[in-house]
Every structure is written in structure tokens, then in C-alpha cells.
Design a protein around this motif. Structure first.
Motif, PDB file in Angstrom:
ATOM      1  N   CYS A  28       0.728  -1.562   0.338  1.00 26.40           N
ATOM      2  CA  CYS A  28       0.091   0.008   0.092  1.00 26.40           C
ATOM      3  C   CYS A  28       0.492   1.213   0.254  1.00 26.40           C
ATOM      4  O   CYS A  28       0.407   2.253  -0.555  1.00 26.40           O
ATOM      5  CB  CYS A  28      -0.871   0.290   1.574  1.00 26.40           C
ATOM      6  SG  CYS A  28      -2.231  -1.403   1.098  1.00 26.40           S
ATOM      7  N   TYR A  29       1.376   1.430   0.925  1.00 28.34           N
ATOM      8  CA  TYR A  29       2.760   2.350   1.214  1.00 28.34           C
ATOM      9  C   TYR A  29       3.417   2.759  -0.409  1.00 28.34           C
ATOM     10  O   TYR A  29       3.470   3.646  -1.070  1.00 28.34           O
ATOM     11  CB  TYR A  29       4.304   1.916   2.118  1.00 28.34           C
ATOM     12  CG  TYR A  29       4.570   3.340   2.242  1.00 28.34           C
ATOM     13  CD1 TYR A  29       4.363   4.393   2.658  1.00 28.34           C
ATOM     14  CD2 TYR A  29       6.554   3.213   1.893  1.00 28.34           C
ATOM     15  CE1 TYR A  29       5.311   5.051   2.866  1.00 28.34           C
ATOM     16  CE2 TYR A  29       6.933   4.036   1.947  1.00 28.34           C
ATOM     17  CZ  TYR A  29       6.786   5.290   2.140  1.00 28.34           C
ATOM     18  OH  TYR A  29       7.389   6.103   2.286  1.00 28.34           O
ATOM     19  N   PHE A  78       6.246   6.294   6.286  1.00 31.77           N
ATOM     20  CA  PHE A  78       5.368   4.427   7.040  1.00 31.77           C
ATOM     21  C   PHE A  78       5.998   4.384   8.119  1.00 31.77           C
ATOM     22  O   PHE A  78       7.329   4.138   8.146  1.00 31.77           O
ATOM     23  CB  PHE A  78       6.924   3.935   6.033  1.00 31.77           C
ATOM     24  CG  PHE A  78       6.255   1.870   6.405  1.00 31.77           C
ATOM     25  CD1 PHE A  78       4.887   1.533   5.782  1.00 31.77           C
ATOM     26  CD2 PHE A  78       7.140   0.920   6.743  1.00 31.77           C
ATOM     27  CE1 PHE A  78       4.959   0.028   5.421  1.00 31.77           C
ATOM     28  CE2 PHE A  78       6.610  -0.148   7.235  1.00 31.77           C
ATOM     29  CZ  PHE A  78       5.109  -0.728   6.245  1.00 31.77           C
ATOM     30  N   GLN A  79       4.941   3.770   9.053  1.00 35.66           N
ATOM     31  CA  GLN A  79       4.537   3.854  10.309  1.00 35.66           C
ATOM     32  C   GLN A  79       5.491   4.882  10.797  1.00 35.66           C
ATOM     33  O   GLN A  79       6.245   4.139  11.902  1.00 35.66           O
ATOM     34  CB  GLN A  79       5.552   2.369  10.549  1.00 35.66           C
ATOM     35  CG  GLN A  79       4.248   1.327  10.277  1.00 35.66           C
ATOM     36  CD  GLN A  79       4.799  -0.007  10.484  1.00 35.66           C
ATOM     37  OE1 GLN A  79       5.617   0.002  11.232  1.00 35.66           O
ATOM     38  NE2 GLN A  79       3.470  -1.256  10.312  1.00 35.66           N
ATOM     39  N   ARG A  80       4.990   6.097  11.089  1.00 38.65           N
ATOM     40  CA  ARG A  80       5.709   7.379  11.661  1.00 38.65           C
ATOM     41  C   ARG A  80       4.850   7.161  13.426  1.00 38.65           C
ATOM     42  O   ARG A  80       3.615   7.033  13.134  1.00 38.65           O
ATOM     43  CB  ARG A  80       5.141   8.426  11.078  1.00 38.65           C
ATOM     44  CG  ARG A  80       5.367   9.787  12.128  1.00 38.65           C
ATOM     45  CD  ARG A  80       6.420  10.282  11.522  1.00 38.65           C
ATOM     46  NE  ARG A  80       6.494  11.586  12.005  1.00 38.65           N
ATOM     47  CZ  ARG A  80       7.029  12.779  13.181  1.00 38.65           C
ATOM     48  NH1 ARG A  80       7.615  11.417  13.756  1.00 38.65           N
ATOM     49  NH2 ARG A  80       7.029  13.194  12.961  1.00 38.65           N
ATOM     50  N   ILE A  81       6.389   7.418  14.199  1.00 35.59           N
ATOM     51  CA  ILE A  81       4.993   7.375  15.209  1.00 35.59           C
ATOM     52  C   ILE A  81       5.175   8.584  16.084  1.00 35.59           C
ATOM     53  O   ILE A  81       5.993   9.674  16.158  1.00 35.59           O
ATOM     54  CB  ILE A  81       6.571   6.727  16.168  1.00 35.59           C
ATOM     55  CG1 ILE A  81       7.044   4.974  15.902  1.00 35.59           C
ATOM     56  CG2 ILE A  81       5.777   6.396  17.956  1.00 35.59           C
ATOM     57  CD1 ILE A  81       8.420   4.824  16.315  1.00 35.59           C
ATOM     58  N   PRO A  98       0.217   5.001  12.955  1.00 34.39           N
ATOM     59  CA  PRO A  98      -1.069   4.942  11.796  1.00 34.39           C
ATOM     60  C   PRO A  98       0.566   4.065  10.953  1.00 34.39           C
ATOM     61  O   PRO A  98       2.203   4.708  10.650  1.00 34.39           O
ATOM     62  CB  PRO A  98      -0.994   5.940  11.453  1.00 34.39           C
ATOM     63  CG  PRO A  98      -0.144   6.669  12.540  1.00 34.39           C
ATOM     64  CD  PRO A  98       0.784   6.524  13.710  1.00 34.39           C
ATOM     65  N   ASP A  99      -0.234   3.574   9.626  1.00 36.19           N
ATOM     66  CA  ASP A  99       0.627   2.441   8.636  1.00 36.19           C
ATOM     67  C   ASP A  99       1.353   3.245   7.598  1.00 36.19           C
ATOM     68  O   ASP A  99       2.501   3.903   7.360  1.00 36.19           O
ATOM     69  CB  ASP A  99      -0.263   1.613   8.202  1.00 36.19           C
ATOM     70  CG  ASP A  99      -0.322   0.212   8.437  1.00 36.19           C
ATOM     71  OD1 ASP A  99      -0.526   0.297   9.479  1.00 36.19           O
ATOM     72  OD2 ASP A  99      -1.937   0.193   8.508  1.00 36.19           O
ATOM     73  N   ILE A 100       0.536   4.634   7.017  1.00 36.45           N
ATOM     74  CA  ILE A 100       0.843   5.606   6.346  1.00 36.45           C
ATOM     75  C   ILE A 100       0.509   7.339   6.430  1.00 36.45           C
ATOM     76  O   ILE A 100      -1.192   7.212   6.268  1.00 36.45           O
ATOM     77  CB  ILE A 100       0.204   4.766   4.635  1.00 36.45           C
ATOM     78  CG1 ILE A 100       1.063   4.059   4.144  1.00 36.45           C
ATOM     79  CG2 ILE A 100       0.950   5.982   3.751  1.00 36.45           C
ATOM     80  CD1 ILE A 100       0.390   2.921   2.922  1.00 36.45           C
ATOM     81  N   PHE A 111      -3.535   7.348   6.233  1.00 33.11           N
ATOM     82  CA  PHE A 111      -4.065   6.274   6.108  1.00 33.11           C
ATOM     83  C   PHE A 111      -3.936   4.884   6.122  1.00 33.11           C
ATOM     84  O   PHE A 111      -2.891   4.432   6.649  1.00 33.11           O
ATOM     85  CB  PHE A 111      -2.856   6.074   4.119  1.00 33.11           C
ATOM     86  CG  PHE A 111      -3.192   7.223   3.437  1.00 33.11           C
ATOM     87  CD1 PHE A 111      -4.310   7.160   1.974  1.00 33.11           C
ATOM     88  CD2 PHE A 111      -2.526   8.421   3.042  1.00 33.11           C
ATOM     89  CE1 PHE A 111      -4.470   8.965   1.605  1.00 33.11           C
ATOM     90  CE2 PHE A 111      -2.675   9.086   2.167  1.00 33.11           C
ATOM     91  CZ  PHE A 111      -3.443   9.241   1.566  1.00 33.11           C
ATOM     92  N   ASP A 112      -5.030   4.511   6.922  1.00 33.13           N
ATOM     93  CA  ASP A 112      -4.899   3.267   7.848  1.00 33.13           C
ATOM     94  C   ASP A 112      -5.857   3.109   8.240  1.00 33.13           C
ATOM     95  O   ASP A 112      -7.045   4.608   9.219  1.00 33.13           O
ATOM     96  CB  ASP A 112      -3.826   3.844   9.061  1.00 33.13           C
ATOM     97  CG  ASP A 112      -3.675   2.443  10.075  1.00 33.13           C
ATOM     98  OD1 ASP A 112      -4.818   1.670  10.214  1.00 33.13           O
ATOM     99  OD2 ASP A 112      -2.256   2.292  10.018  1.00 33.13           O
ATOM    100  N   PRO A 113      -7.016   1.874   7.885  1.00 32.29           N
ATOM    101  CA  PRO A 113      -8.208   1.469   8.148  1.00 32.29           C
ATOM    102  C   PRO A 113      -7.942   2.062   9.800  1.00 32.29           C
ATOM    103  O   PRO A 113      -9.518   2.319  10.269  1.00 32.29           O
ATOM    104  CB  PRO A 113      -8.247   0.850   8.456  1.00 32.29           C
ATOM    105  CG  PRO A 113      -6.971  -0.073   7.229  1.00 32.29           C
ATOM    106  CD  PRO A 113      -6.181   1.138   7.412  1.00 32.29           C
ATOM    107  N   LYS A 114      -7.187   1.294  10.782  1.00 32.10           N
ATOM    108  CA  LYS A 114      -7.397   2.004  12.539  1.00 32.10           C
ATOM    109  C   LYS A 114      -7.784   2.775  12.901  1.00 32.10           C
ATOM    110  O   LYS A 114      -8.576   3.281  14.218  1.00 32.10           O
ATOM    111  CB  LYS A 114      -6.182   1.145  13.195  1.00 32.10           C
ATOM    112  CG  LYS A 114      -5.945  -0.474  12.651  1.00 32.10           C
ATOM    113  CD  LYS A 114      -4.667  -0.419  12.989  1.00 32.10           C
ATOM    114  CE  LYS A 114      -3.299   1.026  13.436  1.00 32.10           C
ATOM    115  NZ  LYS A 114      -2.149   0.557  12.741  1.00 32.10           N
TER     116      LYS A 114
END
Length: 116
Positions: A28-29, A78-81, A98-100, A111-114
């Protein structure tokens, strides 16, 4: 990655079958990167690759915050904290990854469904 045609392109760590969701997150990224590149927004992509023994490896890993710089002074992560002490954008509660994310001066797009 799409223009190199080099046999050494790969992931720097193996992905077991049970962790295929990670492969989907990476895919996805990379699709977001592809779209941004086609639109002419990508400035610098060296934050997601590393050189190793005459090969180029995709260097995306959990909690690594791999990034691509965009021409509009934004950054694609990508997966920023995010946590209490994160610069500019932070969370009031627990640590979130989050993923993106596209992070810019105006705000962030996740961009993350969570996080819907």
C-alpha cells in the motif's frame, strides 16, 4: 524502485507467511509512492532504500519511520510514531503508529483503517 531493473531489489528482512499483513502494508505504501511519483510530487526517495553488497534493498520496517520527501515540503512516512513528545504533531494519549502518513505544514493525512 520502479525504474532500477536491478536484481538486488528486495526486502532487508524475511516475512513469514503469518505476517502477510506487513507485506500488504508495504505494498500500500509503495502504491501511494507510485501515485505521488506519477503526479510529480516526489522529491527524494533515499529514505526508503539502502545499499548492501551491490544491491538496493527496500528498507521499510516496523517502527523505523521510513520517509520520502515531497516537493510541497511534505513528507510521506511509513509507520510514523506519534506520542506526547513528538515534534509538531503528537498524541495526548498512548503511542500511535499509523501505517501511512503524509505530514505537512498544513496538517497530516492518515492512511490507516485503524484510525477511521
Amino acid at each position: 524502485m520502479y525504474n532500477h531493473k536491478h536484481e538486488g531489489i528486495g526486502l532487508s528482512y524475511p516475512i513469514p507467511l503469518k505476517d502477510t499483513f506487513q507485506l500488504y502494508e508495504i505494498w500500500c505504501y509503495m502504491m501511494v509512492v507510485k501515485v505521488l511519483r506519477e503526479l510529480g510530487y516526489v522529491k527524494k526517495t533515499n529514505g526508503i532504500f539502502k545499499m548492501q553488497r551491490n544491491s538496493i534493498l527496500l528498507d521499510l520496517a516496523e517502527n523505523k519511520e521510513s520517509s520520502i520527501y515531497l516537493k510541497n515540503k511534505s513528507t510521506l512516512y511509513f509507520q510514523r510514531i506519534y506520542q506526547k513528545n513528538t515534534n509538531k504533531y503528537y498524541t495526548y494519549t498512548q503511542r500511535m503508529i499509523p501505517d501511512i502518513v503524509i505530514e505537512g505544514e498544513e496538517g497530516i493525512i492518515i492512511f490507516d483503517p485503524k484510525y477511521l
